[in-house]
Design an enzyme around this catalytic site. Structure first.
Site, mmCIF file in Angstrom:
data_model
loop_
_atom_site.group_PDB
_atom_site.id
_atom_site.type_symbol
_atom_site.label_atom_id
_atom_site.label_comp_id
_atom_site.label_asym_id
_atom_site.label_seq_id
_atom_site.Cartn_x
_atom_site.Cartn_y
_atom_site.Cartn_z
ATOM 1 C CG ASP A 150 -1.947 1.085 1.221
ATOM 2 O OD1 ASP A 150 -2.583 1.282 0.167
ATOM 3 O OD2 ASP A 150 -2.133 1.754 2.256
ATOM 4 C CD GLU A 162 2.659 8.495 4.807
ATOM 5 O OE1 GLU A 162 1.739 8.074 4.084
ATOM 6 O OE2 GLU A 162 3.022 9.702 4.796
ATOM 7 C CG ASN A 191 9.497 9.821 -3.063
ATOM 8 O OD1 ASN A 191 8.546 9.160 -3.484
ATOM 9 N ND2 ASN A 191 10.036 10.798 -3.759
ATOM 10 C CG ASP A 219 -0.705 13.671 -0.691
ATOM 11 O OD1 ASP A 219 -1.712 13.442 -0.005
ATOM 12 O OD2 ASP A 219 0.457 13.593 -0.256
ATOM 13 C CE LYS A 236 -0.891 26.836 -5.505
ATOM 14 N NZ LYS A 236 0.068 27.372 -4.550
ATOM 15 C CG ASP A 264 -11.514 12.512 -2.665
ATOM 16 O OD1 ASP A 264 -10.386 11.968 -2.597
ATOM 17 O OD2 ASP A 264 -11.765 13.611 -2.142
HETATM 18 C C1 LIG Z 1 -4.422 11.767 1.217
HETATM 19 S S1 LIG Z 1 -3.392 10.682 2.139
HETATM 20 C C2 LIG Z 1 -4.293 9.142 2.009
HETATM 21 C C3 LIG Z 1 -3.909 8.179 3.097
HETATM 22 C C4 LIG Z 1 -4.540 6.776 3.017
HETATM 23 N N1 LIG Z 1 -4.045 6.060 1.856
HETATM 24 C C5 LIG Z 1 -6.036 6.824 2.995
HETATM 25 O O1 LIG Z 1 -6.643 6.449 1.973
HETATM 26 O O2 LIG Z 1 -6.623 7.211 4.021
HETATM 27 C C6 LIG Z 1 -1.988 10.416 1.056
HETATM 28 C C7 LIG Z 1 -0.787 9.828 1.797
HETATM 29 O O3 LIG Z 1 0.262 9.550 0.877
HETATM 30 C C8 LIG Z 1 1.507 9.964 1.460
HETATM 31 N N2 LIG Z 1 2.439 10.202 0.350
HETATM 32 C C9 LIG Z 1 2.368 11.203 -0.567
HETATM 33 N N3 LIG Z 1 3.371 11.109 -1.462
HETATM 34 C C10 LIG Z 1 4.095 9.997 -1.115
HETATM 35 C C11 LIG Z 1 5.251 9.379 -1.649
HETATM 36 N N4 LIG Z 1 5.859 9.868 -2.731
HETATM 37 N N5 LIG Z 1 5.728 8.269 -1.050
HETATM 38 C C12 LIG Z 1 5.107 7.757 0.056
HETATM 39 N N6 LIG Z 1 4.008 8.307 0.618
HETATM 40 C C13 LIG Z 1 3.495 9.417 0.042
HETATM 41 C C14 LIG Z 1 1.126 11.202 2.240
HETATM 42 O O4 LIG Z 1 2.064 11.576 3.230
HETATM 43 C C15 LIG Z 1 -0.218 10.793 2.842
HETATM 44 O O5 LIG Z 1 -0.073 10.121 4.064
#
Ligand SMILES: C[S@@+](CC[C@H](N)C(=O)[O-])C[C@H]1O[C@@H](n2cnc3c(N)ncnc32)[C@H](O)[C@@H]1O
Length: 209
Positions: free
Chosen positions: A35, A60, A87, A113, A117, A149
């Site tokens: 995940d 994460e 990352n 995320d 922009k 979403d």
């Molecule tokens: C909007 S949250 C959604 C969290 C979870 N998957 C959910 O559905 O509730 C997006 C998550 O992805 C993480 N994230 C964003 N870019 C990432 C990356 N390049 N590598 C690992 N995690 C990342 C963010 O820190 C955040 O915790």
């Protein structure tokens, strides 16, 4: 707690390596699900505690969340769940990750995320180069699940994955969840929020062919 961190920051150039499967899990032979962007990992805890014939790996980028999740795994002596900080792009680009990618049954991108922009689109986790790594490393039959979403983000992710000829779309109506990493259709935290607020969910499943 910061809600967003810039994945392209140099802070993330150094990566935590994914350990050998035998060191990460009690039984390395179980089906393996990854995940990406798992936040505090609640979704994966829910899955791992019930589906003991699967191993779950979460990546994460927010370090504090991963530290807490790792502590919870240790305290609960959970043998089929492992978290990696960093990352996901850098981690999966590492040569040591190739073996893990080969062993995956499925990957999920749940509500990544959106980076609205245009100048920030390059921070989105799904990029053609990233999908190329997956298409070169995953074995045939591996599934990718995307869920968001944000319609614009969905179109972008769908376009990026679909334009790689190694992935075909699976018709969700024909999909048998009971044999998947999420047989009971457990919801992620963001998904629960989206449902509560009656927002749309856009999702698709792909298979490496
Ligand atoms: C909007 S949250 C959604 C969290 C979870 N998957 C959910 O559905 O509730 C997006 C998550 O992805 C993480 N994230 C964003 N870019 C990432 C990356 N390049 N590598 C690992 N995690 C990342 C963010 O820190 C955040 O915790």
């Amino acid at each position: 707690m910061r809600q967003h961190v810039n994945p392209l920051s140099r802070n993330f150039n150094e990566i935590e390596r994914i350990p050998h499967l035998d060191d990460a899990f009690g039984d390395a032979k179980l089906n393996l699900h990854l995940d990406i962007g798992c936040a505090a990992g609640e979704f994966l805890f829910d899955l791992a505690l019930v589906n003991t014939s699967w191993n779950y790996l979460g990546i994460e980028i927010r370090e504090r969340l991963v530290k807490n999740a790792k502590l919870k795994v240790e305290e609960g002596k959970i043998k089929n769940l492992y978290f990696i900080f960093g990352n996901a792009d850098n981690i999966l680009n590492d040569v040591h990750s190739k073996c893990i990618l080969k062993n995956l049954k499925s990957i999920s991108f749940n509500f990544p995320d959106p980076w609205f922009k245009k100048k920030h689109h390059k921070r989105r986790i799904i990029q053609p180069k990233f999908i190329n790594i997956l298409s070169n490393s995953l074995k045939k039959g591996t599934l990718i699940f995307i869920k968001t979403d944000v319609k614009d983000l969905f179109n972008y992710m769908d376009g990026t994955i679909s334009s790689d000829v190694s992935f075909k779309t699976i018709n969700e109506k024909d999909f048998n969840y009971s044999e998947s990493f999420n047989p009971n259709k457990v919801k992620t935290n963001r998904e629960k929020y989206v449902i509560q607020n009656q927002l749309n969910i856009f999702e698709r499943i792909y298979m490496k062919i």
